[in-house]
Design an enzyme around this catalytic site. Structure first.
Site, PDB file in Angstrom:
ATOM      1  N   ASP A   1      -7.215  -2.546   4.726  1.00 41.25           N
ATOM      2  CA  ASP A   1      -7.325  -3.366   5.935  1.00 41.25           C
ATOM      3  C   ASP A   1      -6.068  -4.184   6.154  1.00 41.25           C
ATOM      4  O   ASP A   1      -5.325  -4.487   5.212  1.00 41.25           O
ATOM      5  CB  ASP A   1      -8.460  -4.369   5.771  1.00 41.25           C
ATOM      6  CG  ASP A   1      -8.061  -5.428   4.754  1.00 41.25           C
ATOM      7  OD1 ASP A   1      -8.076  -5.110   3.554  1.00 41.25           O
ATOM      8  OD2 ASP A   1      -7.656  -6.546   5.154  1.00 41.25           O
TER       9      ASP A   1
ATOM     10  N   GLY B   1      -5.428  -6.764  -0.271  1.00 41.63           N
ATOM     11  CA  GLY B   1      -6.041  -5.837   0.670  1.00 41.63           C
ATOM     12  C   GLY B   1      -5.130  -4.655   0.929  1.00 41.63           C
ATOM     13  O   GLY B   1      -4.425  -4.208   0.010  1.00 41.63           O
ATOM     14  N   GLU B   2      -5.141  -4.143   2.147  1.00 42.82           N
ATOM     15  CA  GLU B   2      -4.303  -2.999   2.568  1.00 42.82           C
ATOM     16  C   GLU B   2      -4.728  -1.689   1.922  1.00 42.82           C
ATOM     17  O   GLU B   2      -4.139  -0.649   2.197  1.00 42.82           O
ATOM     18  CB  GLU B   2      -2.816  -3.199   2.208  1.00 42.82           C
ATOM     19  CG  GLU B   2      -2.140  -4.375   2.837  1.00 42.82           C
ATOM     20  CD  GLU B   2      -0.660  -4.467   2.430  1.00 42.82           C
ATOM     21  OE1 GLU B   2      -0.162  -3.601   1.685  1.00 42.82           O
ATOM     22  OE2 GLU B   2      -0.008  -5.431   2.877  1.00 42.82           O
ATOM     23  N   GLY B   3      -5.682  -1.717   1.013  1.00 44.88           N
ATOM     24  CA  GLY B   3      -6.022  -0.525   0.246  1.00 44.88           C
ATOM     25  C   GLY B   3      -5.313  -0.465  -1.093  1.00 44.88           C
ATOM     26  O   GLY B   3      -5.374   0.555  -1.789  1.00 44.88           O
TER      27      GLY B   3
ATOM     28  N   ILE C   1       0.834  -1.214   0.000  1.00 50.98           N
ATOM     29  CA  ILE C   1       0.000   0.000   0.000  1.00 50.98           C
ATOM     30  C   ILE C   1       0.858   1.250   0.000  1.00 50.98           C
ATOM     31  O   ILE C   1       0.516   2.253  -0.652  1.00 50.98           O
ATOM     32  CB  ILE C   1      -1.009   0.017   1.187  1.00 50.98           C
ATOM     33  CG1 ILE C   1      -1.895   1.273   1.130  1.00 50.98           C
ATOM     34  CG2 ILE C   1      -0.304  -0.073   2.532  1.00 50.98           C
ATOM     35  CD1 ILE C   1      -2.633   1.474  -0.174  1.00 50.98           C
TER      36      ILE C   1
END
Lengths: 360, 360
Positions: free
Chosen positions: A174, A316-318, A98
């Site tokens: 997340d 994930g993580e954005g 991210i």
């Protein structure tokens, strides 16, 4: 509960007049009508969100929320729980996916500890810890109803701080070992989808662990009996602290007329909670990519959102939100910067000149 | 013919050693293996193209080629032919969709007149005019075989100039009223697809005009009998000047080990010509988006390329390539800038630590 109620009450519909003016301008730009597809639609949606015929994006912030999950005890993830705080440290140091993708997109990353199981003492990490990880939902509720409200309200606060700092585009992200298990449970409860469709391999478990994960979710739903008409009940019983926090970010964005890009599977679970609490909040959501996680498409269908990116991602993580943020920005620039037919002296389509019918 | 042959001969396979090293590094980065999907694959492909384990993108150039089509006489487009030079002027003035999206991506735009029907005298437009528009393919070949070679060679020259100026990522783009007709004809010849699948509405024609467009293409193929085993014959008989030019850009990029992003329907028709002349050139192509034009997916299937963006776009000009260029750049940054598990002190997946089996 007061902040949550106030936030939901202040979420209003899109500004139709700004949308109409944006559509009119799109139709005068030097391209066949509609030929920039989703870029056109996005610019019009942003006009409606911001209440301006020429929407602008000047500061993008991706909010990455971390939380642990008691259900990790059941062996539902390929990674050990210690990875959650390790990755939070990696986010803070700028070394995660991210960080790279947000830098590339010119977006800021804010990291929030919503409930990592251990103590996090890392400069730059926002402390909103509600509790040190959820309880194991396979044996009882993940958290109390009060804690579910508290996570959402913490998320609203984080969104409002980012907006006060000038953010006009938010993205969600997340981190939390075992959070695809909670997200699959949320999807299953809201959609009624079979576990063979709503549960996938997460970070990469094998076939046996996948069977186990499905069994754990079946058990969690049986033990807790979450009520799909009561979003807080669903969040409390089979949700997660970072998932509640992200639902709050989405509601906080919507209440302040700021668009929010939904990342992948976990962020979309948060979006399901937000949409269930306040259906109008969907108008402020922008889908980014479709994840490899098979339930993600089902979530986007539930939300009636269409993803732009098909990149086979599942981190994930954005990371999907960061990539999409550049597309959202591009949509505003198309609307603002392209020449009109009149300005450029370009001939229009014959039937458009004569304003014939609704056409194609 | 000499430059074309020399170019094809110098197109070599990807550098497998660099690809292996890039794959090894991807697997050490702080994410579940493969979880960045296409971004990982792209970085590995770029390593193979550039012959470097850590590929870099420092200068991106989108080459937009314009040409007119005699078949416009048959009424196959929604716009009059005068729009081609008008849009070339719009490109040069910076007001078109491609200008906005290239600026956003930090890419340069080069505009090439491959065969606009009228005289173009606009500063900044590269003059490679082979002839003032093609002949009407419904009554005979669009151009001579020598002209087909000349457009490809002109495209090779334009690519090589851009690369000499420092471009390490090229993108293709097109402008030419009626060029979806030529592109559909090329697709039909190469793939054998039925006209109901290979021919669409282009800039937005109605149902009657669509029937007419299909009939014109059927007629063009019947009259000219292009030989699918002879790419130059296909280009000469049912192609276009900008399509040949773009095929040359692709071959020129491949011969110089530079990746080239394929835009939409017209660029993919050019890619079909390039791939038919030199199958290995496919290794240097990167797909961007999938167009609304129904034949585009068929073309990408023929090329065995997978698009990243699903944006319902159908403008051409290189707009999809510009958006994708940012994703390609992102893939290099992920590989170069993310921390490894060891650097970040993050625990690995249990089975990866012990190097067990091929896994999932």
């Amino acid at each position: 509960m007061k902040l949550l109620n106030k936030t939901i009450e202040s979420i209003d519909g899109l500004d139709l007049k700004s949308m109409r003016l944006a559509r009119e301008r799109q139709d005068q730009l030097t391209k066949p009508k509609g030929s920039l597809g989703v870029l056109e639609e996005l610019s019009i949606k942003l006009a409606g969100i911001q209440g301006k015929p020429l929407p602008e994006i000047s500061r993008k912030i991706i909010i990455v929320m971390a939380g642990d999950h008691g259900v990790a005890d059941e062996g539902v993830s390929a990674f050990p729980q210690e990875v959650t705080p390790q990755m939070v440290a990696n986010f803070a140091a700028g070394g995660a996916g991210i960080n790279v993708l947000a830098r590339h997109a010119g977006a800021e990353v804010r990291i929030v500890d919503m409930g990592v199981a251990c103590i996090i003492d890392i400069p730059g990490v926002i402390d909103k810890k509600i509790r040190p990880g959820t309880a194991n939902m396979a044996v009882g509720p993940a958290m109390t109803r009060d804690q579910a409200v508290a996570c959402i309200e913490a998320g609203i606060e984080v969104a409002e701080e980012a907006i006060a700092d000038g953010a006009d585009l938010l993205g969600t992200g997340d981190m939390g070992i075992a959070n695809t298990t909670a997200s699959s449970a949320i999807l299953t409860v809201f959609s009624g989808a079979g576990l063979e469709h709503s549960v996938g391999r997460g970070t990469g478990i094998g076939a046996d662990a996948l069977d186990k994960k499905r069994e754990v979710i079946r058990q969690a739903i049986k033990v807790n009996q979450p009520d799909k008409r009561d979003s807080l009940d669903v969040l409390a019983k089979v949700g997660g602290l970072e998932i509640g926090g992200l639902a709050g970010v989405i509601l906080g964005a919507a209440a302040n007329r700021v668009p929010v890009i939904i990342d992948g599977f976990i962020s979309s679970a948060a979006a399901l909670i937000a949409a269930s609490l306040c259906p109008e909040s969907r108008s402020y959501m922008i889908a980014s990519h479709v994840s490899v996680e098979p339930g993600h498409k089902l979530m986007l269908d539930e939300l009636a959102l269409k993803p732009m990116l098909f990149m086979n991602m599942r981190l994930g993580e954005g990371t999907g939100a960061a990539l999409a943020s550049s597309l959202v920005e591009a949509s505003c620039k198309v609307l603002a910067e392209m020449a009109t037919f009149a300005e450029a002296g370009v001939a229009e389509k014959e039937e458009d000149k004569t304003e014939q019918g609704a056409g194609i």
